[in-house]
Write an enzyme that holds these catalytic residues in place. Structure first.
Site, PDB file in Angstrom:
ATOM      1  N   ASP A 102       6.063 -23.378  23.907  1.00  0.00           N
ATOM      2  CA  ASP A 102       6.894 -22.172  22.962  1.00  0.00           C
ATOM      3  C   ASP A 102       8.206 -21.502  23.991  1.00  0.00           C
ATOM      4  O   ASP A 102       7.867 -21.780  25.181  1.00  0.00           O
ATOM      5  CB  ASP A 102       6.015 -21.549  23.245  1.00  0.00           C
ATOM      6  CG  ASP A 102       5.605 -20.196  22.392  1.00  0.00           C
ATOM      7  OD1 ASP A 102       6.645 -19.291  21.719  1.00  0.00           O
ATOM      8  OD2 ASP A 102       4.852 -19.565  21.659  1.00  0.00           O
ATOM      9  N   ASP A 204      10.373 -18.800  19.692  1.00  0.00           N
ATOM     10  CA  ASP A 204       9.901 -18.399  19.693  1.00  0.00           C
ATOM     11  C   ASP A 204      11.224 -16.632  18.615  1.00  0.00           C
ATOM     12  O   ASP A 204      11.966 -17.148  18.857  1.00  0.00           O
ATOM     13  CB  ASP A 204       9.638 -16.866  20.780  1.00  0.00           C
ATOM     14  CG  ASP A 204       8.712 -15.390  20.692  1.00  0.00           C
ATOM     15  OD1 ASP A 204       8.050 -15.202  20.679  1.00  0.00           O
ATOM     16  OD2 ASP A 204       9.445 -14.309  20.657  1.00  0.00           O
ATOM     17  N   GLU A 267       9.727 -19.673  14.721  1.00  0.00           N
ATOM     18  CA  GLU A 267       8.642 -18.842  13.564  1.00  0.00           C
ATOM     19  C   GLU A 267       9.665 -17.808  13.455  1.00  0.00           C
ATOM     20  O   GLU A 267      10.722 -17.592  13.789  1.00  0.00           O
ATOM     21  CB  GLU A 267       8.490 -17.766  15.625  1.00  0.00           C
ATOM     22  CG  GLU A 267       7.558 -17.036  15.033  1.00  0.00           C
ATOM     23  CD  GLU A 267       6.764 -15.302  15.738  1.00  0.00           C
ATOM     24  OE1 GLU A 267       5.872 -14.833  15.712  1.00  0.00           O
ATOM     25  OE2 GLU A 267       7.685 -15.739  16.512  1.00  0.00           O
ATOM     26  N   HIS A 328      -1.537 -16.398  17.006  1.00  0.00           N
ATOM     27  CA  HIS A 328      -2.007 -14.990  17.933  1.00  0.00           C
ATOM     28  C   HIS A 328      -1.549 -13.863  17.592  1.00  0.00           C
ATOM     29  O   HIS A 328      -1.624 -12.993  18.352  1.00  0.00           O
ATOM     30  CB  HIS A 328      -1.626 -15.806  19.542  1.00  0.00           C
ATOM     31  CG  HIS A 328      -0.432 -15.591  19.456  1.00  0.00           C
ATOM     32  ND1 HIS A 328       0.192 -16.741  18.365  1.00  0.00           N
ATOM     33  CD2 HIS A 328       0.491 -14.367  20.058  1.00  0.00           C
ATOM     34  CE1 HIS A 328       1.096 -16.729  18.848  1.00  0.00           C
ATOM     35  NE2 HIS A 328       2.475 -15.151  20.233  1.00  0.00           N
ATOM     36  N   ASP A 329      -0.890 -13.557  16.621  1.00  0.00           N
ATOM     37  CA  ASP A 329      -0.170 -12.396  16.580  1.00  0.00           C
ATOM     38  C   ASP A 329      -0.800 -12.031  14.699  1.00  0.00           C
ATOM     39  O   ASP A 329      -1.011 -10.121  14.595  1.00  0.00           O
ATOM     40  CB  ASP A 329       1.288 -12.224  15.939  1.00  0.00           C
ATOM     41  CG  ASP A 329       1.914 -12.508  17.406  1.00  0.00           C
ATOM     42  OD1 ASP A 329       1.634 -12.691  18.003  1.00  0.00           O
ATOM     43  OD2 ASP A 329       3.310 -13.905  16.874  1.00  0.00           O
TER      44      ASP A 329
HETATM   45  C1  NOJ Z   1       6.248 -13.436  18.538  1.00  0.00           C
HETATM   46  C2  NOJ Z   1       5.156 -13.713  19.674  1.00  0.00           C
HETATM   47  O1  NOJ Z   1       4.116 -14.508  18.860  1.00  0.00           O
HETATM   48  C3  NOJ Z   1       5.049 -12.960  19.630  1.00  0.00           C
HETATM   49  O2  NOJ Z   1       3.558 -12.696  19.622  1.00  0.00           O
HETATM   50  C4  NOJ Z   1       5.474 -11.786  20.609  1.00  0.00           C
HETATM   51  O3  NOJ Z   1       4.954 -10.632  20.998  1.00  0.00           O
HETATM   52  C5  NOJ Z   1       7.605 -11.202  20.379  1.00  0.00           C
HETATM   53  N1  NOJ Z   1       7.041 -12.738  19.359  1.00  0.00           N
HETATM   54  C6  NOJ Z   1       7.753 -11.123  21.556  1.00  0.00           C
HETATM   55  O4  NOJ Z   1       8.313 -12.317  21.836  1.00  0.00           O
END
Ligand code: NOJ
Length: 534
Positions: A102, A204, A267, A328-329
Site C-alpha cells: 500500500d 491510497d 484507490e 477495510h473501509d
Molecule cells: C483510504 C484508506 O483506505 C483508508 O483506510 C484511510 O483512512 C484513508 N485512505 C486515508 O489514508
C-alpha cells in the site's frame, strides 16, 4: 480481445487484501504481523489467489492504523522488521504469489520528519512540501474545504501563523504534489520497494493527490441532507480529481514500467465516467483504477446489470476491468446482502470480466462485528459518532479455528472477535465443499481453469426483476452465468438449448443438464457450460 496466453499476470490474477493488523498474530500482542502472514501463505496458496495486497506496514503512530506514516522505507515494530518483510516476499514468491504494498503518497503522519521540519518555521527547506496558507483576514481557514474525517480540512499552526491542509486527520497533513522535490522523494520510496522485489502498489486516495492551484472554495452539494456523511456537504470539486493528477500518475507509471511488469492499482472513489480517465492514454495511467461499484450500488439486478454494461462500455480500448466486493473501509458484503446472497455475490465477483479483488475473511462469509463503544478504535467513528461510518466492524480478526483467540492470537485481540468466530472459521469450512470457503475456492479454481472466465468476452444475456445473466466466451467455449439476487426461486428467461451446470452456489447441482429456461433456486447463482449454439 487479448488471448489468455498474452495476458499480463495481473490481468489473470485474483487479488486478496490482507489487513495485516487482523490476519495473523505471531507474538501474542493481539495485533497481526508479518511473521503471521508468512504462516498463512500456505492457506492463501491453497485458496488459489495470485496476489496479496498488504495494507500499510510502515512505522506509524497508528492514528489511522498505518495510513499515517513516519517512515516510508521501514516496517513498524508492531508488524516486524525489514528482514521479516524480505522473508515474507521471498516466501510469497516461492509459492508463486505476488505481493503488492500500500503506497500512501497523499499524506504523511504529522510526526514524519518531513512535516516536523516543514512546521518548524516558514523558511524551513521542507515548508513547501506540505500545503500552507495564511488565515483569512478574520483568522478563519483559507477555504471551506472539509476533512473526510470531520470538520475543516485546515489546521492552524500557532507557531508559524498559517494553516496546513489535511484531507483526513489533522495528524495526516497532505503533501504538496506540485513540488517536484515531493514527487522525487516519493518516486525514491517506490524504487526502494521495487528494488526489494515488490510486484506493485495499491496507491491510497490517488485521486486526491493534486489540489486546486487557486484554492477556490468547494461548492455546496445540493443533494446533501443532515445525517449524511458531513464531508458530503460540499462537492469536492477543487480538492480531488484535478486534471494535473494524471501527470503525476504518468510519472509513477514510467517508473513502474522501467521495472518490467509491476502493477499500479489506484484507490479512486469516483463515478465511472470519471474513473475510467485514470487508465490514462495507453501506458500512462494506473493499470487498475479500483472499480467500487459492487460496494457502492444497491444490490438489485437492474441496477447492477446497468452498471456492468455502463462500465464495460466506458472502458478505453487498453483498459482492463476490475471488480471489488469489499475492503477495510466498507461494511462487509455478507452484512450488506445477507449470508445466502453473499454466495451469489462471490460468483458475480469471480465470473465478471476483469481482475477481482477480495477482502480477507469474505471468503468465510465474515460479517460486520458490532463494536462496543469502549472498544471503538477507528478515528472516523470517534470523530463522527453515530452515523454508521465506523470501519472497525469490517476489520476484526480473521477466525482460523475454534480456540479462544480463534487461532488469530494467543493474547487479547485488538478488536473483538466475531461472536460466531467459534463456528465460522477456516478449519470448520476448509474440508466442506458446500461452505463459503469451499465455494470461493471452487470459483477461483474455475476462473483459473476456464479461459472464458479469465480472458473471455462479456455479453449481457438478460436481466429482470431479481436476476441477471451474462455470457463469457473464449475460443468457442461459452459459459453462461445466471444469478438470482433474491430469496425466491425463479425461472429466468434465458433460453439455452443444451447446457450443463459447472458450478452452483447451491450444493448438489454440478453436472445437472439444463435446457430451455434456467431454473434458479432462491439465492442461487449458476455457471452453465453451453454445449450447443442456441
Ligand atoms: C483510504 C484508506 O483506505 C483508508 O483506510 C484511510 O483512512 C484513508 N485512505 C486515508 O489514508
Amino acid at each position: 480481445m487479448a488471448g489468455a496466453s498474452t495476458m499480463s499476470w495481473w490481468e489473470r490474477a485474483v487479488i486478496y487484501q490482507v489487513y495485516p493488523r487482523s490476519f495473523q498474530d505471531s507474538d501474542g500482542d493481539g495485533v497481526g504481523d508479518l511473521r503471521g502472514v508468512i504462516r498463512r501463505l500456505d492457506y492463501l496458496q491453497w485458496l488459489g489467489v495470485d496476489a496479496i495486497w498488504l495494507s500499510p506496514i510502515y512505522p506509524s503512530p497508528m492514528k489511522d492504523f498505518g495510513y499515517d506514516i513516519v517512515d516510508y522505507t521501514d516496517v513498524d515494530p508492531i508488524f516486524g522488521t525489514l528482514e521479516d518483510f524480505d522473508a515474507l516476499l521471498a516466501e510469497a514468491h516461492r509459492r508463486g504469489l505476488r505481493l503488492l504494498l500500500d503506497l500512501v503518497p497523499n499524506h504523511t503522519s504529522d510526526q514524519h520528519p518531513w512535516f516536523i521540519d516543514a512546521r518548524s518555521s516558514r523558511t524551513s527547506p521542507r515548508r513547501d512540501w506540505y500545503i500552507w496558507r495564511d488565515p483569512r483576514p478574520d483568522g478563519s481557514p483559507p477555504t471551506n474545504w472539509l476533512s473526510n474525517f470531520g470538520g475543516s480540512a485546515w489546521e492552524f499552526d500557532p507557531a508559524t501563523g498559517q494553516y496546513y491542509y489535511h484531507a483526513y486527520l489533522r495528524e495526516q497533513p497532505d503533501l504538496n504534489w506540485r513540488n517536484p522535490e515531493v514527487r522525487a522523494a516519493m518516486l525514491d520510496v517506490m524504487r526502494f520497494w521495487l528494488d526489494r522485489g515488490v510486484d506493485g502498489f495499491r496507491v491510497d486516495v490517488i485521486w486526491h493527490l493534486v489540489k486546486d492551484e487557486q484554492f477556490r472554495d468547494n461548492p455546496p452539494n445540493p443533494g446533501y441532507r443532515p445525517g449524511m456523511w458531513p464531508y458530503r456537504a460540499l462537492l469536492p470539486t477543487y480538492t480531488t480529481d484535478r486534471p494535473e493528477v494524471h501527470e503525476v500518475i504518468a510519472e509513477m507509471r514510467r517508473l513502474l514500467d522501467s521495472y518490467g511488469e509491476r502493477l499500479m492499482v489506484g484507490e479512486i472513489y469516483l463515478p465511472v465516467e470519471r474513473l475510467v480517465a485514470y487508465y490514462g492514454d495507453a501506458g500512462t495511467g494506473v493499470h487498475l483504477p479500483f472499480n467500487f461499484q459492487l460496494i457502492g450500488l444497491p444490490w438489485d439486478a437492474p441496477t447492477l446489470a446497468a452498471a456492468i454494461a455502463a462500465y464495460e462500455g466506458l472502458l478505453p480500448a487498453h483498459g482492463w476491468p476490475n471488480w471489488v466486493l469489499g475492503n477495510h473501509d466498507k461494511p462487509r458484503i455478507a452484512s450488506r446482502v445477507g449470508s445466502a446472497q453473499a454466495r451469489v455475490a462471490a460468483m458475480l465477483l469471480l465470473t465478471l470480466r476483469g481482475t477481482p479483488t477480495l477482502y480477507y475473511g469474505d471468503e468465510l462469509g465474515m460479517r460486520d462485528v458490532p463494536i462496543p463503544p469502549d472498544r471503538v478504535r477507528d478515528p472516523w467513528e470517534k470523530n463522527t459518532p453515530g452515523l454508521g461510518l465506523g470501519r472497525d466492524p469490517a476489520r476484526t480478526p480473521m477466525p482460523w479455528d475454534d480456540t479462544p483467540g480463534a487461532g488469530f492470537t494467543a493474547g487479547e485481540p485488538w478488536l473483538p472477535l466475531a461472536v460466531d468466530a467459534r463456528a465460522i472459521h477456516v478449519t470448520a469450512q476448509r474440508d466442506d465443499p458446500s461452505s463459503m470457503l469451499g465455494l470461493y475456492r471452487r470459483l477461483i479454481a474455475l476462473r483459473r481453469d476456464e479461459p472464458a472466465l479469465r480472458a473471455g468476452s462479456y455479453t449481457p444475456a438478460g436481466s429482470g426483476e431479481g436476476w441477471l445473466a451474462y455470457l463469457r466466451e473464449s475460443g468457442g467455449r461459452r459459459l453462461l452465468v445466471a444469478l438470482n439476487l433474491g430469496a425466491a426461486p425463479l425461472s429466468v428467461d434465458v433460453s439455452v438449448e443444451s447446457s450443463r451446470v459447472l458450478l452452483s452456489t447451491v450444493p448438489g447441482r454440478a453436472g445437472e443438464a439444463v435446457g430451455g429456461r434456467v431454473a434458479l433456486r432462491g439465492d442461487e447463482g449458476v455457471v452453465l457450460e453451453l454445449l450447443e449454439r442456441p
